[in-house]
Write a protein that holds these residues in place. Structure first.
Motif, PDB file in Angstrom:
ATOM      1  N   ILE A   1       3.096 -42.700  20.614  1.00 28.80           N
ATOM      2  CA  ILE A   1       3.217 -42.203  19.239  1.00 28.80           C
ATOM      3  C   ILE A   1       3.206 -40.671  19.235  1.00 28.80           C
ATOM      4  CG2 ILE A   1       2.261 -44.277  18.169  1.00 28.80           C
ATOM      5  CD1 ILE A   1      -0.358 -42.803  17.777  1.00 28.80           C
ATOM      6  N   GLY A   2       2.568 -40.074  20.247  1.00 31.29           N
ATOM      7  CA  GLY A   2       2.609 -38.626  20.363  1.00 31.29           C
ATOM      8  C   GLY A   2       4.004 -38.125  20.676  1.00 31.29           C
ATOM      9  N   GLU A   3       4.689 -38.809  21.579  1.00 28.82           N
ATOM     10  CA  GLU A   3       6.052 -38.424  21.944  1.00 28.82           C
ATOM     11  C   GLU A   3       7.021 -38.551  20.772  1.00 28.82           C
ATOM     12  OE1 GLU A   3       6.922 -40.898  25.272  1.00 28.82           O
ATOM     13  OE2 GLU A   3       5.555 -39.822  26.633  1.00 28.82           O
ATOM     14  N   LEU A   4       6.735 -39.478  19.864  1.00 25.49           N
ATOM     15  CA  LEU A   4       7.564 -39.638  18.663  1.00 25.49           C
ATOM     16  C   LEU A   4       7.192 -38.651  17.563  1.00 25.49           C
ATOM     17  CD1 LEU A   4       7.768 -43.543  18.391  1.00 25.49           C
ATOM     18  CD2 LEU A   4       9.590 -41.974  19.076  1.00 25.49           C
ATOM     19  N   GLY A   5       6.165 -37.849  17.798  1.00 25.92           N
ATOM     20  CA  GLY A   5       5.742 -36.875  16.799  1.00 25.92           C
ATOM     21  C   GLY A   5       4.966 -37.481  15.653  1.00 25.92           C
ATOM     22  N   LEU A   6       4.348 -38.646  15.883  1.00 23.24           N
ATOM     23  CA  LEU A   6       3.695 -39.370  14.789  1.00 23.24           C
ATOM     24  C   LEU A   6       2.211 -39.061  14.665  1.00 23.24           C
ATOM     25  CD1 LEU A   6       5.391 -42.873  15.201  1.00 23.24           C
ATOM     26  CD2 LEU A   6       6.089 -40.947  13.762  1.00 23.24           C
ATOM     27  N   ILE A   7       1.577 -38.541  15.710  1.00 15.48           N
ATOM     28  CA  ILE A   7       0.141 -38.261  15.617  1.00 15.48           C
ATOM     29  C   ILE A   7      -0.117 -37.130  14.629  1.00 15.48           C
ATOM     30  CG2 ILE A   7      -1.897 -37.415  16.859  1.00 15.48           C
ATOM     31  CD1 ILE A   7      -0.871 -38.891  19.331  1.00 15.48           C
ATOM     32  N   GLY A   8       0.633 -36.065  14.757  1.00 17.60           N
ATOM     33  CA  GLY A   8       0.428 -34.910  13.878  1.00 17.60           C
ATOM     34  C   GLY A   8       1.450 -34.807  12.773  1.00 17.60           C
ATOM     35  N   VAL A   9       1.917 -35.944  12.292  1.00 17.15           N
ATOM     36  CA  VAL A   9       2.955 -35.932  11.258  1.00 17.15           C
ATOM     37  C   VAL A   9       2.485 -35.214  10.001  1.00 17.15           C
ATOM     38  CG1 VAL A   9       2.278 -38.170  10.277  1.00 17.15           C
ATOM     39  CG2 VAL A   9       4.660 -37.408  10.093  1.00 17.15           C
ATOM     40  N   ASN A  10       1.170 -35.169   9.780  1.00 23.54           N
ATOM     41  CA  ASN A  10       0.594 -34.541   8.582  1.00 23.54           C
ATOM     42  C   ASN A  10       0.311 -33.060   8.757  1.00 23.54           C
ATOM     43  OD1 ASN A  10      -1.518 -35.429  10.438  1.00 23.54           O
ATOM     44  ND2 ASN A  10      -2.961 -34.634   8.923  1.00 23.54           N
ATOM     45  N   LEU A  11       0.472 -32.530   9.955  1.00 29.35           N
ATOM     46  CA  LEU A  11       0.070 -31.145  10.236  1.00 29.35           C
ATOM     47  C   LEU A  11       1.250 -30.188  10.092  1.00 29.35           C
ATOM     48  CD1 LEU A  11      -2.264 -31.836  13.295  1.00 29.35           C
ATOM     49  CD2 LEU A  11      -2.896 -31.479  10.890  1.00 29.35           C
ATOM     50  N   PRO A  12       0.979 -28.905   9.852  1.00 28.50           N
ATOM     51  CA  PRO A  12       2.057 -27.934   9.597  1.00 28.50           C
ATOM     52  C   PRO A  12       3.019 -27.796  10.774  1.00 28.50           C
ATOM     53  CG  PRO A  12      -0.081 -27.023   8.959  1.00 28.50           C
ATOM     54  CD  PRO A  12      -0.362 -28.284   9.712  1.00 28.50           C
ATOM     55  N   GLU A  13       4.300 -27.645  10.455  1.00 24.58           N
ATOM     56  CA  GLU A  13       5.324 -27.517  11.488  1.00 24.58           C
ATOM     57  C   GLU A  13       5.102 -26.302  12.375  1.00 24.58           C
ATOM     58  OE1 GLU A  13       9.616 -29.004  10.592  1.00 24.58           O
ATOM     59  OE2 GLU A  13       8.879 -28.059   8.741  1.00 24.58           O
ATOM     60  N   GLU A  14       4.623 -25.199  11.775  1.00 20.89           N
ATOM     61  CA  GLU A  14       4.473 -23.981  12.560  1.00 20.89           C
ATOM     62  C   GLU A  14       3.409 -24.103  13.647  1.00 20.89           C
ATOM     63  OE1 GLU A  14       2.537 -22.974   8.476  1.00 20.89           O
ATOM     64  OE2 GLU A  14       4.050 -24.336   9.286  1.00 20.89           O
ATOM     65  N   TYR A  15       2.612 -25.165  13.591  1.00 24.31           N
ATOM     66  CA  TYR A  15       1.602 -25.399  14.623  1.00 24.31           C
ATOM     67  C   TYR A  15       1.874 -26.701  15.378  1.00 24.31           C
ATOM     68  CZ  TYR A  15      -0.640 -21.805  11.834  1.00 24.31           C
ATOM     69  OH  TYR A  15      -0.901 -20.646  11.133  1.00 24.31           O
ATOM     70  N   GLY A  16       3.126 -27.121  15.398  1.00 24.01           N
ATOM     71  CA  GLY A  16       3.515 -28.264  16.197  1.00 24.01           C
ATOM     72  C   GLY A  16       3.482 -29.600  15.494  1.00 24.01           C
ATOM     73  N   GLY A  17       3.112 -29.608  14.208  1.00 22.19           N
ATOM     74  CA  GLY A  17       3.041 -30.869  13.468  1.00 22.19           C
ATOM     75  C   GLY A  17       4.366 -31.276  12.858  1.00 22.19           C
ATOM     76  N   GLY A  18       4.339 -32.361  12.111  1.00 21.57           N
ATOM     77  CA  GLY A  18       5.555 -32.877  11.500  1.00 21.57           C
ATOM     78  C   GLY A  18       5.891 -32.252  10.167  1.00 21.57           C
ATOM     79  N   GLY A  19       4.951 -31.490   9.606  1.00 25.26           N
ATOM     80  CA  GLY A  19       5.215 -30.819   8.340  1.00 25.26           C
ATOM     81  C   GLY A  19       5.229 -31.755   7.155  1.00 25.26           C
ATOM     82  N   ALA A  20       4.755 -32.984   7.326  1.00 25.05           N
ATOM     83  CA  ALA A  20       4.726 -33.944   6.212  1.00 25.05           C
ATOM     84  C   ALA A  20       3.313 -33.952   5.643  1.00 25.05           C
ATOM     85  CB  ALA A  20       5.177 -35.315   6.685  1.00 25.05           C
ATOM     86  N   GLY A  21       2.715 -35.140   5.455  1.00 28.31           N
ATOM     87  CA  GLY A  21       1.390 -35.182   4.852  1.00 28.31           C
ATOM     88  C   GLY A  21       0.660 -36.468   5.150  1.00 28.31           C
ATOM     89  N   LEU A  22      -0.397 -36.694   4.370  1.00 32.29           N
ATOM     90  CA  LEU A  22      -1.193 -37.903   4.554  1.00 32.29           C
ATOM     91  C   LEU A  22      -0.415 -39.159   4.184  1.00 32.29           C
ATOM     92  CD1 LEU A  22      -4.793 -36.974   3.317  1.00 32.29           C
ATOM     93  CD2 LEU A  22      -3.925 -37.072   5.655  1.00 32.29           C
ATOM     94  N   GLN A  23       0.556 -39.034   3.279  1.00 36.23           N
ATOM     95  CA  GLN A  23       1.366 -40.206   2.927  1.00 36.23           C
ATOM     96  C   GLN A  23       2.063 -40.747   4.170  1.00 36.23           C
ATOM     97  OE1 GLN A  23       3.510 -39.666  -1.097  1.00 36.23           O
ATOM     98  NE2 GLN A  23       2.985 -37.583  -0.463  1.00 36.23           N
ATOM     99  N   GLU A  24       2.557 -39.854   5.004  1.00 35.33           N
ATOM    100  CA  GLU A  24       3.262 -40.274   6.212  1.00 35.33           C
ATOM    101  C   GLU A  24       2.295 -40.773   7.270  1.00 35.33           C
ATOM    102  OE1 GLU A  24       5.819 -38.227   3.624  1.00 35.33           O
ATOM    103  OE2 GLU A  24       3.924 -37.491   4.438  1.00 35.33           O
ATOM    104  N   LEU A  25       1.148 -40.097   7.412  1.00 32.23           N
ATOM    105  CA  LEU A  25       0.146 -40.577   8.369  1.00 32.23           C
ATOM    106  C   LEU A  25      -0.396 -41.938   7.937  1.00 32.23           C
ATOM    107  CD1 LEU A  25      -1.292 -39.759  11.000  1.00 32.23           C
ATOM    108  CD2 LEU A  25      -3.121 -38.778   9.602  1.00 32.23           C
ATOM    109  N   PHE A  26      -0.510 -42.161   6.624  1.00 34.97           N
ATOM    110  CA  PHE A  26      -0.918 -43.458   6.071  1.00 34.97           C
ATOM    111  C   PHE A  26       0.029 -44.552   6.564  1.00 34.97           C
ATOM    112  CE2 PHE A  26      -1.413 -46.860   3.058  1.00 34.97           C
ATOM    113  CZ  PHE A  26      -2.670 -46.746   2.503  1.00 34.97           C
ATOM    114  N   ILE A  27       1.323 -44.280   6.501  1.00 35.63           N
ATOM    115  CA  ILE A  27       2.321 -45.262   6.929  1.00 35.63           C
ATOM    116  C   ILE A  27       2.162 -45.569   8.409  1.00 35.63           C
ATOM    117  CG2 ILE A  27       4.793 -45.573   7.358  1.00 35.63           C
ATOM    118  CD1 ILE A  27       5.284 -44.078   4.701  1.00 35.63           C
TER     119      ILE A  27
END
Length: 392
Positions: free
Chosen positions: A52-78
């Motif tokens: 799930i890390g390789e798919l970018g799903l662990i940090g999907v809620n974290l800011p893009e500028e720090y390596g996250g997906g730039g989404a939010g808790l709604q996406e991490l919820f899913i």
């Protein structure tokens, strides 16, 4: 933070459906059988975590500028809900990106964000979270772990209990208390403590819950930390703390509703095909109605969890708190109820190893106990939403 009014759509967006599909596809490889085999051998679901890390799903809620997906808790919820629905929910997804990642992203210095967030987002750096103590329980005001300044450093002393995933964590975000120089009272503060720090030790807590992620007791004996181990400031401890605790409750809701879905899916499939009276047993209202009731309560819990996530993502952290608490309560109740009804639906087979439901029983109770008990959630609703007198 600026708040944005939120309206939950009648249907999920294409992006959210695609995200669900991606997690479901992954779970064709990593599923309930994988998790039980991992737990039975005393292992850790490293392969799933890395996937799930390789798919970018662990940090999907974290800011893009720090390596996250730039989404939010709604996406991490899913992500968490779909993993749990497949029988492979991850406690550390609740802890590392949801609690610790959110706190660091919200209150960390620029250097702290760049040091820790990329690793948290990729899964290469895992942060546990330490708040619970042996003599404090749900009363965080009784926390006795203290941090005192020694020159430019901090010294932490105390104990923590029922801390998830310490064996896999690179650091633990510890809730300690510091002395207010003006009043002499203790106030909460947050410190990143590397698990290899001198004076930091941990022991596993044996439980009857058969999960691949273990619980630990921590001992901190004058653990010396540099000044930049402090996240945020000592003046905003409570605010910072709940910036992480509300996401914890929201993603814990996702894990609980996913677990309920997993149990109900097995029960419904069995009820459609099991035939002992000339028709599938699911045709009988004695089984159909309890299963239908579970489905109703499950969907209501999911909706409240999604609302809490949307409120938090929109910046309405004050509004997210009531929703997060109510969602967590509802999810805890349906997690236990759905599994109980699933076992009843399967009869003797509900206790067999073949279907795997009975071994989930202890874990299905967890959301009613942790990360905050159902009784404290009801206290919150009674006092903070309904305005009733405080009872404790």
């Amino acid at each position: 933070m600026t708040t944005t009014p939120i309206t939950l759509p009648a249907q999920e967006s294409e992006e959210h459906r695609a995200l669900r599909d991606a997690v479901r596809s992954l779970c064709s490889t990593y599923d309930f059988a994988y998790m039980t085999a991992t737990a039975d051998t005393g292992g850790y679901p490293t392969e799933l975590w890395q996937a799930i890390g390789e798919l970018g799903l662990i940090g999907v809620n974290l800011p893009e500028e720090y390596g996250g997906g730039g989404a939010g808790l709604q996406e991490l919820f899913i992500v968490e809900e779909e993993l749990a629905a497949a029988g492979c929910g991850l406690l550390m997804l609740v802890v590392s990106p949801a609690i610790c990642g959110t706190i660091i992203a919200s209150y960390g210095t620029e250097e702290q964000k760049r040091r820790w967030l990329p690793g948290i987002a990729s899964g290469e750096f895992i942060s546990a979270f330490g708040i619970t103590e042996p003599d404090a329980g749900t009363n965080s005001h009784n926390i006795t772990t203290t941090a005192r300044q020694d020159g430019d450093d901090w010294l932490l002393t105390g104990q923590k209990t029922f801390i998830s995933g310490v064996d896999q964590a690179d650091a633990v975000l510890i809730v300690a208390r510091t002395a207010d120089e003006k009043t002499g009272k203790l106030r909460p503060a947050l410190f990143m403590v590397p698990t290899d720090s001198p004076g930091f030790t941990s022991t596993v807590i044996p439980t009857e819950v058969k999960l691949a992620e273990n619980q630990y007791q921590l001992f901190l004996d004058d653990v010396r930390l540099p000044s930049d181990a402090l996240i945020g400031t000592v003046d905003a401890g409570i605010q910072q703390l709940f910036t992480g605790l509300n996401p914890e409750r929201i993603i814990a809701t996702a894990m609980a509703t996913g677990t309920a879905r997993h149990a109900l899916d097995k029960a419904v499939e069995y009820a459609k095909t099991r035939n002992v009276w000339g028709t599938p047993i699911g045709a009988h209202q004695g089984l159909a109605h309890p299963l239908a009731q579970c489905e109703v309560e499950l969907q209501l819990a999911r909706l409240m969890g999604q609302r809490a996530a949307a409120l938090f993502d929109g910046g309405d952290w004050e509004g997210a708190a009531p929703a997060a608490n109510m969602a967590k309560y509802a999810a805890g109740e349906i997690s236990a109820k759905a599994l109980d009804q699933a076992i009843q639906t399967l009869g003797g087979n509900g206790l067999s190893s073949e279907y795997g439901l009975a071994r989930m029983f202890a874990a299905s109770r967890l959301p009613r106990i942790a990360p905050v008990s159902r009784e404290m959630l009801l206290n919150y609703v009674a006092q903070n939403i309904m305005g009733l007198p405080k009872s404790y």
